[in-house]
Scaffold this motif. Sequence first.
Motif: not given
Length: 829
Positions: A597-604, A627-630, A547-557
């Motif tokens: 796994q899918n969540t880690m790949m979503r982070v990456r 390990m999957h973060a930028d 959810t956090a990535i969803d919201k960040a992708e929509k309106d945040y840096k």
Amino acid sequence: MHDYDALNERLVVIKVHISRAFYVRALRPVLIAKAMKRTIKKVAVLGSGVMGSRIACHFAGVGIPVLLLDMPAPLPPEGQSTSYDKNKLVNEALQAALKSNPSPVYTRDVVKKITTGNFDDNMKDIATCDWVIEVVVERLDVKRAIFDQVEQYRKPQTLITTNTSGIPIHLMAEGRSDDFRKHFCGTHFFNPPRYLRLLEIIPTADTDPEVVQFLMDFGDVILGKTTVLCKDTPAFIANRIGVFSIMSVFSLVDKLGLTIDEVELLTGPIIGRPKSATFRTADVVGIDTLVKVANGIYENCPSDEARELFKIPEWLHSIVANNWLGDKTGQGFFKKMPPTQEGEKQIYSLDLKTLEYKPRVKAKFASVDAAKPVEDLSVRLKMLFQSPDKAGEFYRHFHYGLFSYISHRIPEISEEFYRIDDALKAGFGWEIGAFETWDLLGPEKVVADMKDAGYAVAPWVEAMIAAGHKTFYKSEQGKTLFYDVATAKYIPISGKETLILLKNYADKLIWKNNSCKLYDIGDDVLALQWNTKMGTIGGDVLSGIQTAIDKAEKDYKGLVIANDGTNFSAGANVGMIFMLAVEQEFDELDFAIRSFQNTMMRVRYSSVPVVVAPHGLALGGGCELSMHADKVCAAAETYTGLVELGVGVIPGGGGTKEFVLRAADDVQPGVPENIPLQNRFITIATAKVATSAFEAYQLGIYRSGQDEVVINQDRRITEAKNRVISLYDAGYVQPVPRNDIKVLGRSALGALLAGIHAMQRGNYATEHDAKVARKLAYVMCGGDLSEPTLVSEQYLLDLEREAFLSLCGERKTLERLQSVIKTGKPIRN
């Protein structure tokens, strides 16, 4: 007084070496700008005892060369032919420090930055140093003699500080030159200096304010300390309040008829204090040291309204007379007894009435049993404080006395009360400070109850409440404000304006579920934290990350993932895995692993940068998330690793896949391509844990040139936010999933299997260890392929998940999981 009993339980000693070229270069320009052009290129530490040697190690650990001096070794007896080493004392002291556990250094190779010498031959060399720290014996005459030599050789404007816990700072400055006094003050490190974050700064009336500010900033940014400005009063701040707290408990032992075992239960982790609680802390520090500090306060603070509390009770006099001084003499409030016939360890506790050692009796209080399952410390403290049983009576008397005492110490020991909280948290390991505790219990109600119980509060507290100010602290726009007694207003805490504490963003909460909270921390950046036991990652947390990535992708840096708790994450929810495995709900378990796994790949592969800021424990799934973060902005004291082999499975959240990918990318010309893979296989197969963020580079968990270490963990979220912004502003491009990972198949699998067989034959691995390791080897080689092949990340994730599922069906794996749930430790089966 120093409290470090729990450290050994948190660390795994691993002897690794690492290049330190990446140290604090990024932070140093910030410090230089704040410190009015003063820089520290080299430090001299005078005295190599327990404190001196470890202070030297900590400076070397953050990349600063150190000159460590001590007395010359005594001459050998006349006629003796043994070679004479004049630096024997200092060299042996340094080696003893390096061998101690927990380690005083981030990595062993930092000792190369320490040069040893003696006072006779090398005192002249302090002319090459920018800061001289005196750490000799606690005698004024000895310290003055050392300063005579310092004055002779130091260059003008060199900083001179003394590490003392009791001698008045101004007495040591008497008779010195103007330049000496201008650049002189106290710097009280707490032992062990790497781990206990308190650094008290105690200026004299002659100390240049620029010097004071420099030391405050340097201690914060470079040494990673909570720097607390103190007045030159007896025991300064931390020991004044901390020893009062201990002596108050001793008083309540007599008043309420409590045993040592009961007090240890009541004053430990249940109220946010270290496992060493009260009596164990005294044993670790030294009971004679505790008595010395208490006597010093009694003798030197005649106007202290609680002075009589510092009188040593008769039973404590008897303990000291018996030379039962704690760990240093082998017995104190506790005594290690010979093992039982079954080989079990035995620790006896002292009966304070008879002064006899007896087997420990598990303490039990109904209110404590009810509060233990509550994760939120603030809720737990309220429950305990209000409980009607004997434990509740103890907590009320203890806190009433503490609140009364700290209120009367303003402005005696500090103009600002927040410094007391900082000192107690950083020096004594309290999760929340005394005034913070008062806030959560409700100052107005507590003051009324204190008066009814016969406890007085300082007039400024009553004036604060009468003026309508109901708390000592409050948060506004992400900043912590405190009630300033001098102005009767709330103002920001000096030096912490740039720190990001997520608890201050309650009014910026934009989403939450049962475990997670998502905050807008400003500048178009989101921050996600979760509040689960030990930071474990379950379904709610995975949903929160998505959810956090969803919201960040929509309106945040971008997004920061971090928390304000004691640890980042101890990994996946073992209880959930065990329950599904025992009930043979393998479809549900498969879904759970896929979700991880899918969540880690979503982070990456998110379209905005995701930066993780771990601290404390970052194990298993917590390590995989990093390990999957930028980018990772890790606190120096981060203990991270893929530890799943210990519970009979392999890393199943992308950790195995990620190590295979990195091994393939690390192949260098002229080096056999199986070497990087073997190294990473060993790291997982032996469940290695980095005992600092710097060691995590050596283990291949953090990436050199990409991930960063923040010495002061209070600054890691701020740094992580800055990295999100810089990545975004540099034109962040969404990564593309990898399909070009070279796996080696049979050509590497055979060698790994042979190594596993040898480990088992040599009794270094059990049969089940070997079975799990073979599964790991199969996955890391990409399966039983006839030749090296390029595969995708998903291919490796599928192998990883299948191996994890199959191992969850093994009885011995279930036994290990059950042991972790019950005892916190896996069994070896």
